[in-house]
Design a protein around this motif. Sequence first.
Motif, PDB file in Angstrom:
ATOM      1  N   VAL A 199      -6.210   3.971  -9.308  1.00  0.00           N
ATOM      2  CA  VAL A 199      -5.304   3.333  -8.355  1.00  0.00           C
ATOM      3  C   VAL A 199      -5.583   3.811  -6.939  1.00  0.00           C
ATOM      4  CG1 VAL A 199      -2.915   3.207  -7.604  1.00  0.00           C
ATOM      5  CG2 VAL A 199      -3.488   2.831  -9.991  1.00  0.00           C
ATOM      6  N   ALA A 252     -17.145  -0.236  -9.706  1.00  0.00           N
ATOM      7  CA  ALA A 252     -16.973  -1.686  -9.792  1.00  0.00           C
ATOM      8  C   ALA A 252     -18.148  -2.353 -10.511  1.00  0.00           C
ATOM      9  CB  ALA A 252     -16.802  -2.280  -8.397  1.00  0.00           C
ATOM     10  N   ASP A 253     -19.340  -2.105 -10.024  1.00  0.00           N
ATOM     11  CA  ASP A 253     -20.489  -2.793 -10.601  1.00  0.00           C
ATOM     12  C   ASP A 253     -20.911  -2.176 -11.928  1.00  0.00           C
ATOM     13  OD1 ASP A 253     -20.525  -4.364  -8.302  1.00  0.00           O
ATOM     14  OD2 ASP A 253     -21.702  -2.866  -7.232  1.00  0.00           O
ATOM     15  N   MET A 289     -16.542  -1.880 -14.305  1.00  0.00           N
ATOM     16  CA  MET A 289     -15.448  -2.849 -14.237  1.00  0.00           C
ATOM     17  C   MET A 289     -15.919  -4.282 -14.445  1.00  0.00           C
ATOM     18  SD  MET A 289     -12.932  -1.388 -11.275  1.00  0.00           S
ATOM     19  CE  MET A 289     -12.272  -3.020 -10.908  1.00  0.00           C
ATOM     20  N   ARG A 290     -16.847  -4.694 -13.621  1.00  0.00           N
ATOM     21  CA  ARG A 290     -17.346  -6.062 -13.711  1.00  0.00           C
ATOM     22  C   ARG A 290     -17.855  -6.441 -15.100  1.00  0.00           C
ATOM     23  NH1 ARG A 290     -18.554  -9.963 -10.101  1.00  0.00           N
ATOM     24  NH2 ARG A 290     -18.234  -9.529  -7.897  1.00  0.00           N
ATOM     25  N   LEU A 317      -9.856 -15.398 -15.565  1.00  0.00           N
ATOM     26  CA  LEU A 317      -9.962 -14.141 -14.812  1.00  0.00           C
ATOM     27  C   LEU A 317      -8.591 -13.645 -14.348  1.00  0.00           C
ATOM     28  CD1 LEU A 317     -13.000 -13.963 -12.381  1.00  0.00           C
ATOM     29  CD2 LEU A 317     -12.319 -12.394 -14.189  1.00  0.00           C
ATOM     30  N   PHE A 330      -1.675  -5.089  -3.508  1.00  0.00           N
ATOM     31  CA  PHE A 330      -2.333  -3.866  -3.038  1.00  0.00           C
ATOM     32  C   PHE A 330      -3.806  -3.793  -3.426  1.00  0.00           C
ATOM     33  CE2 PHE A 330      -3.660  -0.300  -5.624  1.00  0.00           C
ATOM     34  CZ  PHE A 330      -3.331  -0.728  -6.890  1.00  0.00           C
ATOM     35  N   ALA A 331      -4.166  -4.410  -4.546  1.00  0.00           N
ATOM     36  CA  ALA A 331      -5.565  -4.349  -4.978  1.00  0.00           C
ATOM     37  C   ALA A 331      -6.330  -5.573  -4.502  1.00  0.00           C
ATOM     38  CB  ALA A 331      -5.653  -4.215  -6.482  1.00  0.00           C
ATOM     39  N   TYR A 370       0.116  -5.474  -7.944  1.00  0.00           N
ATOM     40  CA  TYR A 370      -1.325  -5.437  -8.113  1.00  0.00           C
ATOM     41  C   TYR A 370      -2.023  -6.461  -7.226  1.00  0.00           C
ATOM     42  CZ  TYR A 370      -5.870  -5.628 -10.409  1.00  0.00           C
ATOM     43  OH  TYR A 370      -7.212  -5.610 -10.671  1.00  0.00           O
ATOM     44  N   PHE A 371      -1.541  -7.688  -7.268  1.00  0.00           N
ATOM     45  CA  PHE A 371      -2.210  -8.739  -6.497  1.00  0.00           C
ATOM     46  C   PHE A 371      -2.032  -8.536  -4.995  1.00  0.00           C
ATOM     47  CE2 PHE A 371      -2.176 -11.048 -10.592  1.00  0.00           C
ATOM     48  CZ  PHE A 371      -3.531 -11.328 -10.649  1.00  0.00           C
ATOM     49  N   LEU A 396      -6.880 -10.109 -15.123  1.00  0.00           N
ATOM     50  CA  LEU A 396      -6.399  -9.211 -14.070  1.00  0.00           C
ATOM     51  C   LEU A 396      -4.929  -8.870 -14.269  1.00  0.00           C
ATOM     52  CD1 LEU A 396      -8.166 -10.560 -10.852  1.00  0.00           C
ATOM     53  CD2 LEU A 396      -8.676  -8.515 -12.181  1.00  0.00           C
ATOM     54  N   GLU A 444     -17.263   1.485  -5.312  1.00  0.00           N
ATOM     55  CA  GLU A 444     -18.541   0.766  -5.458  1.00  0.00           C
ATOM     56  C   GLU A 444     -19.212   1.184  -6.759  1.00  0.00           C
ATOM     57  OE1 GLU A 444     -20.083  -0.902  -2.299  1.00  0.00           O
ATOM     58  OE2 GLU A 444     -17.913  -0.874  -1.957  1.00  0.00           O
ATOM     59  N   ARG A 454     -13.097  -9.114  -4.777  1.00  0.00           N
ATOM     60  CA  ARG A 454     -14.414  -8.747  -5.298  1.00  0.00           C
ATOM     61  C   ARG A 454     -14.687  -9.409  -6.638  1.00  0.00           C
ATOM     62  NH1 ARG A 454     -16.337  -3.483  -3.973  1.00  0.00           N
ATOM     63  NH2 ARG A 454     -18.463  -3.237  -4.736  1.00  0.00           N
ATOM     64  N   LEU A 457      -8.481   1.778  -5.895  1.00  0.00           N
ATOM     65  CA  LEU A 457      -8.282   0.328  -5.803  1.00  0.00           C
ATOM     66  C   LEU A 457      -7.688  -0.081  -4.462  1.00  0.00           C
ATOM     67  CD1 LEU A 457      -6.971  -1.023  -9.228  1.00  0.00           C
ATOM     68  CD2 LEU A 457      -9.094  -1.568  -8.048  1.00  0.00           C
ATOM     69  N   GLY A 458      -6.879   0.792  -3.915  1.00  0.00           N
ATOM     70  CA  GLY A 458      -6.192   0.471  -2.669  1.00  0.00           C
ATOM     71  C   GLY A 458      -7.134   0.291  -1.490  1.00  0.00           C
ATOM     72  N   GLN A 459      -8.118   1.126  -1.387  1.00  0.00           N
ATOM     73  CA  GLN A 459      -9.068   1.005  -0.287  1.00  0.00           C
ATOM     74  C   GLN A 459     -10.464   0.801  -0.869  1.00  0.00           C
ATOM     75  OE1 GLN A 459      -7.637   4.710   1.016  1.00  0.00           O
ATOM     76  NE2 GLN A 459      -7.914   5.245  -1.131  1.00  0.00           N
ATOM     77  N   MET A 504     -14.947  -6.880 -17.504  1.00  0.00           N
ATOM     78  CA  MET A 504     -14.236  -8.126 -17.192  1.00  0.00           C
ATOM     79  C   MET A 504     -14.984  -9.319 -17.764  1.00  0.00           C
ATOM     80  SD  MET A 504     -11.561  -7.834 -14.948  1.00  0.00           S
ATOM     81  CE  MET A 504     -10.780  -6.376 -14.263  1.00  0.00           C
ATOM     82  N   PHE A 541      -4.607  -6.239 -16.834  1.00  0.00           N
ATOM     83  CA  PHE A 541      -4.958  -4.957 -16.239  1.00  0.00           C
ATOM     84  C   PHE A 541      -3.850  -4.438 -15.343  1.00  0.00           C
ATOM     85  CE2 PHE A 541      -9.427  -5.652 -17.422  1.00  0.00           C
ATOM     86  CZ  PHE A 541      -9.709  -4.378 -17.874  1.00  0.00           C
ATOM     87  N   ALA A 568     -10.114  -5.493  -4.577  1.00  0.00           N
ATOM     88  CA  ALA A 568     -10.729  -5.603  -5.898  1.00  0.00           C
ATOM     89  C   ALA A 568     -10.608  -7.025  -6.435  1.00  0.00           C
ATOM     90  CB  ALA A 568     -10.066  -4.615  -6.865  1.00  0.00           C
ATOM     91  N   GLN A 625       0.839  -1.189   0.000  1.00  0.00           N
ATOM     92  CA  GLN A 625       0.000   0.000   0.000  1.00  0.00           C
ATOM     93  C   GLN A 625       0.884   1.253   0.000  1.00  0.00           C
ATOM     94  OE1 GLN A 625      -3.382  -0.040  -0.448  1.00  0.00           O
ATOM     95  NE2 GLN A 625      -4.235  -0.112   1.612  1.00  0.00           N
TER      96      GLN A 625
END
Lengths: 215, 215
Positions: free
Chosen positions: B117, B131-132, B135-136, B160, A175-176, A172-173, B164, B128, A182, B120-122, B139, B167, A179, A114
């Motif tokens: 970015v 993402a829906d 992003m989803r 997947l 810190f993210a 990425y794997f 990722l 939210e 999710r 993505l961290g938090q 993907m 990305f 996501a 992070q």
Amino acid sequence: MSKADNHDLTKERLLDEAETLFAQKGYDAVSVREITNAARCNLAAVNYHFGNKKNLYLEVFRARWIPRSRRLQESFKKSLGGAGAASPRAVARALAEAFLVGPMSDEERFRHHQLMVRELGQSTEALELVADDVMRPFMKRLADMLHPAMPEGLGKERVLLHILSMFAMVLYFNFARGAVTRITGREYTKAFKARLVEHITEFSLTGLGVGEDLH
Amino acid sequence: MSKADNHDLTKERLLDEAETLFAQKGYDAVSVREITNAARCNLAAVNYHFGNKKNLYLEVFRARWIPRSRRLQESFKKSLGGAGAASPRAVARALAEAFLVGPMSDEERFRHHQLMVRELGQSTEALELVADDVMRPFMKRLADMLHPAMPEGLGKERVLLHILSMFAMVLYFNFARGAVTRITGREYTKAFKARLVEHITEFSLTGLGVGEDLH
DNA sequence: GTCTATAGCAGGATAGAC
DNA sequence: GTCTATCCTGCTATAGAC
């Protein structure tokens, strides 16, 4: 008498709590009050021990992040084994292993990355510290290990891009994580981390020009 | 009468300047005063138009980030061509092309990924939204395109992870531009970006299990 | 070395004139 | 819709007792 034993010292507790909070929220979102509360000490302690908030932040990198990064590199080296020339496969696996499983707790690993990502985005003083001190030398070592094993005619620059891409995945794997969970629906259990190591190794590998060895 | 023409409207200027500043420094490091100064309007304008600072931030995502993301996906689709089933190579290249060259200016692309970015961290409210909403589905579309072309027996989850990883690279080479320049010594010129597209395509490709097609 | 108390300032938000 | 003036909270930092 190791550093961890000093956790009862105010200064050390401040560094620990500060790192956690800075990693979670970023420098500006964290107040000195928050840090001193978490460290169960007085508000004035930050200024006494570190002069000011910014300096505490930098000291987190000097006293915590950089040493941990060194440990990470040690873990990588050990995972590779003492042998001389390493195969690209061995390098990729050792890298993924060190960064995704490695010598630290889940929480510590998350914190570590992070902080790194927060710094990578902008060019701050902390990044300067880290870049020349630990990042560059490690990159160079990796490049020297990989270059002879790569397809001939592959320039130094391309080797560098390969290495950066491996770092991109590893970063990425880590810190993210939120996501990734999710999207894949998987928590970072031991099994999933092992799978990630596997995936990163394979994904990196064929990108390193040894796809023929795969099957 | 497109959105860009509305830049003279205070509300639009606020969104533009807010996005730039939030991307550069992060939410907490930017003050409302800073934003209103940059937008050459009054301090009270933020509260008038958006209620409060947090809402302005969310509106940046709703009114700027998400539409841009949609344009990016359109660009990807166009770059692929209208054909039905796309090869993994075509997908990888189109993805790298859309995200590294794509339909936006360098500055806009940087902004876009910086914001992503940071989110993505938090797990914040803005993520939210994104993402829906964008992003989803993207993907999923990628997964559906790639799955039939991948080696048989490759589970959805592995597909997947491949996506990722692509990305991860695309994100990294955009947002960590400073670090990449520092390490490779190369600025993000047209030539270097073309090289990055090439690199990401090849690196992704062989990782997609079609290494045999490479040479 | 750790505390309390406080200075001094910048932040978000609002009231009310125009 | 845009402005000025202002409130109030929370921040960093410091002075000085213990």
